[in-house]
Motif scaffolding. Structure first.
Motif, PDB file in Angstrom:
ATOM      1  N   THR A  83       0.858  -1.183   0.000  1.00 35.96           N
ATOM      2  CA  THR A  83       0.000   0.000   0.000  1.00 35.96           C
ATOM      3  C   THR A  83       0.893   1.231   0.000  1.00 35.96           C
ATOM      4  O   THR A  83       1.802   1.353   0.827  1.00 35.96           O
ATOM      5  CB  THR A  83      -0.917   0.005   1.239  1.00 35.96           C
ATOM      6  N   GLU A  84       0.636   2.149  -0.933  1.00 36.12           N
ATOM      7  CA  GLU A  84       1.447   3.355  -1.062  1.00 36.12           C
ATOM      8  C   GLU A  84       0.546   4.578  -1.225  1.00 36.12           C
ATOM      9  O   GLU A  84      -0.570   4.473  -1.736  1.00 36.12           O
ATOM     10  CB  GLU A  84       2.344   3.287  -2.296  1.00 36.12           C
ATOM     11  N   GLN A  85       1.074   5.724  -0.810  1.00 35.17           N
ATOM     12  CA  GLN A  85       0.424   7.005  -1.056  1.00 35.17           C
ATOM     13  C   GLN A  85       1.046   7.578  -2.330  1.00 35.17           C
ATOM     14  O   GLN A  85       2.261   7.762  -2.400  1.00 35.17           O
ATOM     15  CB  GLN A  85       0.638   7.963   0.110  1.00 35.17           C
ATOM     16  N   ILE A  99       0.592  28.279   0.303  1.00 37.33           N
ATOM     17  CA  ILE A  99      -0.085  27.191  -0.415  1.00 37.33           C
ATOM     18  C   ILE A  99      -1.542  27.569  -0.609  1.00 37.33           C
ATOM     19  O   ILE A  99      -2.278  27.812   0.350  1.00 37.33           O
ATOM     20  CB  ILE A  99       0.034  25.865   0.356  1.00 37.33           C
ATOM     21  N   THR A 100      -1.955  27.658  -1.865  1.00 41.97           N
ATOM     22  CA  THR A 100      -3.351  27.990  -2.162  1.00 41.97           C
ATOM     23  C   THR A 100      -4.196  26.731  -2.328  1.00 41.97           C
ATOM     24  O   THR A 100      -5.389  26.741  -2.063  1.00 41.97           O
ATOM     25  CB  THR A 100      -3.439  28.825  -3.454  1.00 41.97           C
ATOM     26  N   LYS A 101      -3.555  25.656  -2.766  1.00 40.83           N
ATOM     27  CA  LYS A 101      -4.282  24.389  -2.932  1.00 40.83           C
ATOM     28  C   LYS A 101      -3.305  23.280  -2.549  1.00 40.83           C
ATOM     29  O   LYS A 101      -2.240  23.151  -3.141  1.00 40.83           O
ATOM     30  CB  LYS A 101      -4.738  24.228  -4.379  1.00 40.83           C
ATOM     31  N   PRO A 102      -3.675  22.465  -1.523  1.00 34.63           N
ATOM     32  CA  PRO A 102      -2.746  21.419  -1.091  1.00 34.63           C
ATOM     33  C   PRO A 102      -2.618  20.302  -2.144  1.00 34.63           C
ATOM     34  O   PRO A 102      -3.474  20.135  -3.008  1.00 34.63           O
ATOM     35  CB  PRO A 102      -3.376  20.895   0.198  1.00 34.63           C
ATOM     36  N   ALA A 103      -1.554  19.584  -2.025  1.00 30.53           N
ATOM     37  CA  ALA A 103      -1.343  18.426  -2.911  1.00 30.53           C
ATOM     38  C   ALA A 103      -2.427  17.385  -2.638  1.00 30.53           C
ATOM     39  O   ALA A 103      -2.925  17.259  -1.519  1.00 30.53           O
ATOM     40  CB  ALA A 103       0.035  17.840  -2.685  1.00 30.53           C
ATOM     41  N   VAL A 104      -2.775  16.638  -3.677  1.00 32.50           N
ATOM     42  CA  VAL A 104      -3.796  15.594  -3.554  1.00 32.50           C
ATOM     43  C   VAL A 104      -3.103  14.237  -3.681  1.00 32.50           C
ATOM     44  O   VAL A 104      -2.342  14.000  -4.625  1.00 32.50           O
ATOM     45  CB  VAL A 104      -4.879  15.744  -4.638  1.00 32.50           C
ATOM     46  N   PHE A 105      -3.366  13.404  -2.700  1.00 31.03           N
ATOM     47  CA  PHE A 105      -2.777  12.064  -2.678  1.00 31.03           C
ATOM     48  C   PHE A 105      -3.886  11.018  -2.739  1.00 31.03           C
ATOM     49  O   PHE A 105      -5.010  11.261  -2.309  1.00 31.03           O
ATOM     50  CB  PHE A 105      -1.957  11.856  -1.402  1.00 31.03           C
ATOM     51  N   ALA A 106      -3.530   9.855  -3.261  1.00 33.48           N
ATOM     52  CA  ALA A 106      -4.455   8.712  -3.276  1.00 33.48           C
ATOM     53  C   ALA A 106      -3.700   7.492  -2.768  1.00 33.48           C
ATOM     54  O   ALA A 106      -2.481   7.383  -2.909  1.00 33.48           O
ATOM     55  CB  ALA A 106      -4.970   8.466  -4.682  1.00 33.48           C
ATOM     56  N   THR A 107      -4.452   6.593  -2.171  1.00 31.89           N
ATOM     57  CA  THR A 107      -3.859   5.349  -1.678  1.00 31.89           C
ATOM     58  C   THR A 107      -3.996   4.286  -2.762  1.00 31.89           C
ATOM     59  O   THR A 107      -5.097   4.027  -3.246  1.00 31.89           O
ATOM     60  CB  THR A 107      -4.577   4.888  -0.398  1.00 31.89           C
TER      61      THR A 107
END
Length: 195
Positions: A83-85, A99-107
């Motif tokens: 399992t990784e991000q 930062i105006t928009k944070p990074a988007v991560f998915a698993t």
């Protein structure tokens, strides 16, 4: 009205137990009472694992000497779940660095084979060598080492096969089939001397 009969695959009808049942319909009432027992026996026989030592001598590694008997042990593949991000989109920042928009991560989850399936062969005694006298000696040898506490039956019963497995695990062989190496180390089979 009689109950509907289940449809069985053609392979099962060829079994002798089922052929026997087909003949029951013309037999008397006493034989008809035995039909469910015979059907159960036929179905169970199809579901049971093969008898121990049944495959001895049937499989052999490439280049095995003729007249020798072998067995194989399957070492299953090891599969791990990882399992990784993972970043889908980077963070957006303004000119002043906020930062105006944070990074988007998915698993993400994936399965990975960390060890492939392996088949390992070991030499065994041939079936004609496994006489009742030999098996009795085997049971006594395993009992002397504290691995077998059953009766000396001269049969390869469940207790004997479990004791064989326990003994052979120390030799790196995880099988209830007696290997030639184990038989020799127990003093039951002759050891070939080199030139």
């Amino acid at each position: 009205m009689p109950a509907p009969q289940p449809q069985l695959p053609a392979a099962l009808w060829r079994r002798s137990a089922f052929r026997l049942i087909l003949n029951v319909s013309v037999a008397g009432p006493s034989v008809r009472r035995l039909a469910p027992i015979a059907i159960s026996a036929g179905l169970l026989a199809g579901c049971m694992a093969p008898a121990p030592f049944e495959r001895v001598g049937r499989s052999a590694p490439p280049g095995a000497p003729p007249g020798t008997c072998w067995e194989s042990v399957i070492i299953p593949a090891r599969i791990e779940t990882i399992t990784e991000q993972v970043m889908i989109s980077e963070a957006e920042t303004s000119a002043d660095g906020t930062i105006t928009k944070p990074a988007v991560f998915a698993t993400e989850t994936r399965q990975e084979i960390t060890r492939p399936r392996e088949e390992s062969y070991f030499q065994t005694l041939c079936p004609d060598e496994l006489t009742p006298d030999y098996i009795s000696s085997l049971q006594r040898a395993l009992a002397a080492r504290g691995l077998y506490d059953g009766l000396i039956t001269a049969t390869l019963n469940t207790q004997t096969r479990a004791a064989i497995r326990r003994y052979q695990q120390e030799l790196g062989i995880d099988s209830q089939t007696l290997s030639l190496r184990a038989a020799r180390s127990l003093g039951l089979s002759a050891v070939e001397l080199g030139d």
